[in-house]
Write a protein that holds these residues in place. Structure first.
Motif, PDB file in Angstrom:
ATOM      1  N   ASP A  43       0.950   4.041  -2.905  1.00  0.00           N
ATOM      2  CA  ASP A  43       0.712   5.454  -2.605  1.00  0.00           C
ATOM      3  C   ASP A  43       1.818   6.323  -3.196  1.00  0.00           C
ATOM      4  N   ILE A  44       3.054   5.881  -3.042  1.00  0.00           N
ATOM      5  CA  ILE A  44       4.183   6.644  -3.576  1.00  0.00           C
ATOM      6  C   ILE A  44       4.120   6.695  -5.109  1.00  0.00           C
ATOM      7  N   LYS A  77       0.836  -1.206   0.000  1.00  0.00           N
ATOM      8  CA  LYS A  77       0.000   0.000   0.000  1.00  0.00           C
ATOM      9  C   LYS A  77       0.868   1.252   0.000  1.00  0.00           C
ATOM     10  N   LYS A  78       1.923   1.245   0.814  1.00  0.00           N
ATOM     11  CA  LYS A  78       2.824   2.394   0.882  1.00  0.00           C
ATOM     12  C   LYS A  78       3.482   2.641  -0.477  1.00  0.00           C
ATOM     13  N   GLU A 121       3.953  15.449   1.373  1.00  0.00           N
ATOM     14  CA  GLU A 121       4.209  14.507   0.279  1.00  0.00           C
ATOM     15  C   GLU A 121       5.690  14.145   0.228  1.00  0.00           C
ATOM     16  N   TYR A 130       6.540  11.825   3.073  1.00  0.00           N
ATOM     17  CA  TYR A 130       6.018  10.481   2.831  1.00  0.00           C
ATOM     18  C   TYR A 130       6.912   9.724   1.850  1.00  0.00           C
ATOM     19  N   ASN A 151       1.453   6.561  -6.893  1.00  0.00           N
ATOM     20  CA  ASN A 151       0.360   7.483  -7.218  1.00  0.00           C
ATOM     21  C   ASN A 151       0.800   8.938  -7.076  1.00  0.00           C
ATOM     22  N   ILE A 152       1.508   9.263  -5.999  1.00  0.00           N
ATOM     23  CA  ILE A 152       2.000  10.629  -5.776  1.00  0.00           C
ATOM     24  C   ILE A 152       2.938  11.044  -6.908  1.00  0.00           C
TER      25      ILE A 152
END
Length: 134
Positions: free
Chosen positions: A55-56, A51-52, A97, A100, A58-59
């Motif tokens: 997310d990265i 998931k992490k 962001e 993260y 996606n960012i």
């Protein structure tokens, strides 16, 4: 004999060359990150880490989209004599962001990243371009 001052043309040529170099670098950064996390994701079985990483990815994809949109905006501006653009940026959100994205690397080096969140910081950017004077 014809004499022509090409100083402004050379200056514009240098600006374009520098711009292309900067754009290439800025586009490669998120692409490299996306590629690296996507390749690593193939071997990750832990759902939280997956998931992490997603997310990265996606960012970084959103960052790439913003860069491409900025390039398209600049292309549109070339057709206008003057352009003015104001944009409100939430600096804390941008820093979150970055935190993260950098957290896994920092943790691997036993570094903790802290971000004070009780303050709202906004920055306004202004772009003014006069292409007729180049």
């Amino acid at each position: 004999m014809v004499i022509q001052d090409i100083t402004k043309m050379k200056m514009l040529e240098n600006m374009r060359s520098e711009f292309v170099a900067n754009v290439s670098h800025e586009l490669k950064t998120p692409l490299t990150s996306i590629k690296g996390f996507a390749e690593t994701l193939k071997d990750v079985e832990d759902e939280n880490i997956r998931k992490k990483f997603l997310d990265i990815i996606n960012i970084e994809a959103e960052r790439l989209t913003r860069l491409i949109n900025d390039i398209l905006t600049l292309s549109e501006l070339e057709n206008k004599e003057y352009a003015l653009n104001f944009e409100k940026l939430n600096v804390i959100e941008i820093l979150e962001e970055i935190k993260y994205i950098m957290k896994p690397l920092a943790e691997s080096k036993n570094i903790e990243i802290y971000l004070e969140k009780n303050v709202k910081i906004f920055m306004f950017t202004e772009i003014e371009i006069n292409l007729s004077k180049c």
